[in-house]
Write an enzyme that holds these catalytic residues in place. Structure first.
Site, PDB file in Angstrom:
ATOM      1  N   LYS A  52       8.215   7.919  -6.600  1.00  0.00           N
ATOM      2  CA  LYS A  52       8.065   7.417  -5.334  1.00  0.00           C
ATOM      3  C   LYS A  52       9.172   7.582  -4.380  1.00  0.00           C
ATOM      4  O   LYS A  52       9.084   7.509  -3.180  1.00  0.00           O
ATOM      5  CB  LYS A  52       8.109   5.775  -5.540  1.00  0.00           C
ATOM      6  CG  LYS A  52       6.830   5.374  -6.254  1.00  0.00           C
ATOM      7  CD  LYS A  52       5.524   5.964  -6.024  1.00  0.00           C
ATOM      8  CE  LYS A  52       4.403   5.678  -7.007  1.00  0.00           C
ATOM      9  NZ  LYS A  52       4.622   6.679  -8.175  1.00  0.00           N
ATOM     10  N   THR A 141       6.357   2.926 -28.834  1.00  0.00           N
ATOM     11  CA  THR A 141       6.890   4.367 -28.698  1.00  0.00           C
ATOM     12  C   THR A 141       6.468   5.029 -27.460  1.00  0.00           C
ATOM     13  O   THR A 141       7.114   6.274 -27.567  1.00  0.00           O
ATOM     14  CB  THR A 141       6.831   4.957 -30.015  1.00  0.00           C
ATOM     15  OG1 THR A 141       5.330   5.259 -30.332  1.00  0.00           O
ATOM     16  CG2 THR A 141       7.327   4.563 -31.203  1.00  0.00           C
ATOM     17  N   GLY A 178      -3.546  19.973 -13.042  1.00  0.00           N
ATOM     18  CA  GLY A 178      -3.924  18.622 -13.181  1.00  0.00           C
ATOM     19  C   GLY A 178      -4.199  17.763 -11.776  1.00  0.00           C
ATOM     20  O   GLY A 178      -3.227  17.768 -10.924  1.00  0.00           O
ATOM     21  N   GLY A 183      -0.391  14.742 -10.802  1.00  0.00           N
ATOM     22  CA  GLY A 183      -0.548  15.723  -9.847  1.00  0.00           C
ATOM     23  C   GLY A 183      -0.425  15.900  -8.570  1.00  0.00           C
ATOM     24  O   GLY A 183       0.055  16.443  -7.777  1.00  0.00           O
ATOM     25  N   GLU A 185      -0.001  12.994  -6.585  1.00  0.00           N
ATOM     26  CA  GLU A 185       1.120  12.446  -5.849  1.00  0.00           C
ATOM     27  C   GLU A 185       2.217  13.509  -5.758  1.00  0.00           C
ATOM     28  O   GLU A 185       2.805  13.644  -4.530  1.00  0.00           O
ATOM     29  CB  GLU A 185       1.767  11.355  -6.733  1.00  0.00           C
ATOM     30  CG  GLU A 185       0.885  10.152  -6.547  1.00  0.00           C
ATOM     31  CD  GLU A 185       1.406   9.025  -7.438  1.00  0.00           C
ATOM     32  OE1 GLU A 185       0.908   7.766  -7.286  1.00  0.00           O
ATOM     33  OE2 GLU A 185       2.551   9.076  -8.034  1.00  0.00           O
ATOM     34  N   ASP A 310       2.083   2.565 -23.615  1.00  0.00           N
ATOM     35  CA  ASP A 310       1.537   3.930 -23.575  1.00  0.00           C
ATOM     36  C   ASP A 310       1.291   4.315 -25.038  1.00  0.00           C
ATOM     37  O   ASP A 310       0.430   5.109 -25.197  1.00  0.00           O
ATOM     38  CB  ASP A 310       2.389   5.064 -22.973  1.00  0.00           C
ATOM     39  CG  ASP A 310       2.450   4.761 -21.402  1.00  0.00           C
ATOM     40  OD1 ASP A 310       2.167   3.852 -21.049  1.00  0.00           O
ATOM     41  OD2 ASP A 310       3.268   5.589 -20.658  1.00  0.00           O
ATOM     42  N   HIS A 445      -5.998 -10.541  13.346  1.00  0.00           N
ATOM     43  CA  HIS A 445      -6.282  -9.295  13.998  1.00  0.00           C
ATOM     44  C   HIS A 445      -5.268  -8.819  14.822  1.00  0.00           C
ATOM     45  O   HIS A 445      -4.640  -9.745  15.247  1.00  0.00           O
ATOM     46  CB  HIS A 445      -7.671  -9.934  14.912  1.00  0.00           C
ATOM     47  CG  HIS A 445      -7.831  -8.781  16.010  1.00  0.00           C
ATOM     48  ND1 HIS A 445      -8.652  -7.652  15.625  1.00  0.00           N
ATOM     49  CD2 HIS A 445      -7.582  -8.537  17.249  1.00  0.00           C
ATOM     50  CE1 HIS A 445      -8.769  -6.884  16.572  1.00  0.00           C
ATOM     51  NE2 HIS A 445      -8.127  -7.442  17.775  1.00  0.00           N
TER      52      HIS A 445
END
Length: 480
Positions: A52, A141, A178, A183, A185, A310, A445
């Protein structure tokens, strides 16, 4: 050889592992947190935060170059790659330091450094220095970048997200393999920073977008900035001195061999379960070496072993890893009183420009849930008021609802402020709101969220719950 006897051993001190530790510590103080690598979590060190930071620099350069639409002219916009990467690393290290400092508050007698491997269902060897006997075990892990065999010839010209941010200077050219979130980003960010980028995907997938209409639109818009082939035919990758040569079929020019400074492999991640001798754990493993586990409890079968983050190979997102770690820690702490915990509404965001958000049930799940059909509503951001004001009027939102119940099921969005819109829609999914109820909520708005109202009105009509939209500019005025 040291020996320890504990109630709960936790393998991995990343997001899931730390979550598991803190939850289990509410039940017992007989814990051991085992980490084989540096402290700091994948997100902080090599994932969410450095990526980021790179994207923020890229967006700043892009905005400066395109300010002329507002009558603002920024002359001679230049990018200093060294400065860009220096800031990425500096801020990245700051984020990492927060995690490291939190780990330091864990008592020394509850932490071990080293690679843990199963000796048996309740025993772990940690390198050559320790054996840990644990009544319950949490496997957290993490994961690592998966590199297809075809890319291995790139050798020292091969990058993954773990190594990209360590470059001293931005390269001149990169072939990204990828077309998933990572990929796209990183590929778009590098392109906006002046790097010649080509992105090669497979099977036509674009950042996991399931809706065909949005996927096609995303492919078209990305190709306005950089070359993207989501179904690329690549025949060779060859190391070539200070670069790498890629032979592929160009969409319009036929077969080409092109030289790049580096290849970036963004081809998915692999759970780190293949080096912990899991076959000695007593768990039944599938052909991938993965144990079966319950996503509501994170328990593997009926055993005392839990799988989180993960390593579970489910959804490699930080908030999901955090939730899974909490659930695994709670249940490991109170085992054998294992209880299912409610999971949050699915939410995934890709920080490209336009951004991508996927909320709630996926299209495959919706089709299975609604075999007789489901309702779809949509809005294009091309003429959406606030988006045009900002000069970010690209993309589309599609929302899905259930016939009969009027229940809001989910959405896919490729458009401005998707990270914020996605949260609102995820809250609606988790609250089990109907489309009618969502339309009773306030819309200011002019805001981008007025586009959400337009899509919901379209969905409401298609569910036979509301009138057809006849005014194409309801967002130019009060829009009652």
């Amino acid at each position: 050889m040291q020996e320890f006897n504990v109630d709960v051993a936790i393998l991995g001190a990343g997001t899931a592992g730390l979550g598991a530790y803190h939850q289990a510590s509410k039940t017992t103080d007989s814990l051991m947190l085992i980490e084989s690598g540096p402290y700091g979590t994948t997100c902080a060190r090599v994932g969410c935060m450095p990526s980021k930071l790179l994207i923020a620099a890229a967006d700043a350069a892009h905005e400066a170059r395109h300010a002329k639409m507002f009558g603002v002219h920024a002359a001679d916009v230049t990018v200093d790659g060294r400065e860009v990467l220096d800031r990425v690393r500096r801020e990245r290290d700051r984020f990492v330091s927060f995690v490291v400092n939190s780990v330091k508050h864990i008592p020394d007698n509850q932490r071990l450094k080293g690679q843990a491997r199963f000796l048996g269902p309740n025993s772990l060897r940690v390198d050559g220095h320790s054996v840990v006997h644990a009544q319950r075990i949490v496997i957290a892990t993490g994961s690592r970048s998966y590199i297809p065999e075809m890319l291995l010839p790139a050798a020292d010209r091969l990058l993954v997200n773990e190594t990209l941010f360590e470059l001293p200077q931005l390269p001149r050219s990169v072939a990204v393999f990828g077309a998933g979130a990572i990929g796209l980003e990183l590929g778009q960010a590098l392109s906006r920073l002046g790097v010649d980028v080509k992105v090669f995907g497979r099977s036509g997938a674009v950042a996991g977008i399931a809706d065909d209409e949005i996927r096609v639109l995303a492919g078209q818009l990305f190709n306005e900035e950089f070359y993207l082939d989501p179904d690329a035919a690549v025949s060779a990758v060859v190391h070539a001195g200070t670069g790498v040569e890629v032979t592929y079929v160009h969409r319009s020019r036929g077969e080409l061999t092109e030289r790049f400074d580096y290849i970036l492999a963004a081809t998915g991640r692999r759970p780190n379960i293949d080096d912990i001798d899991l076959e000695k754990s007593g768990l039944t493993l599938d052909k991938r070496g993965m144990p079966d586990h319950d996503s509501q409890t994170m328990q593997c079968g009926n055993s005392h072993i839990f799988l989180a983050g993960d390593a579970s190979a489910e959804i490699p997102l930080l908030h999901e890893a955090s939730d899974e770690g909490h659930i695994a820690g709670i249940n490991a702490g109170r085992y054998p009183d294992v209880q299912p915990e409610r999971r949050r509404a699915p939410l995934a965001i890709v920080f490209t420009s336009p951004q991508i958000a996927t909320v709630g049930l996926g299209l495959d799940q919706i089709k299975a849930r609604c075999p007789q059909g489901y309702g779809v509503g949509s809005v294009s951001f091309e003429n959406q008021g606030r988006s045009r004001v900002l000069g970010k009027n690209k993309g589309e939102l599609r929302v899905y609802g259930e016939y009969g119940t009027d229940l809001f099921l989910g959405a896919e969005m490729f458009g401005p402020a998707a990270e914020h819109v996605g949260h609102l829609l995820a809250w609606a999914v988790q609250s089990r709101m109907t489309v009618t109820r969502m339309l009773e909520m306030p819309f200011y708005h002019p805001v981008i969220e007025e586009g959400v109202r337009t899509a919901l009105r379209d969905l409401n009509h298609n569910l036979d719950e509301g009138p057809e939209i006849t005014d194409s500019c309801m967002e130019c005025g009060p829009g009652a």
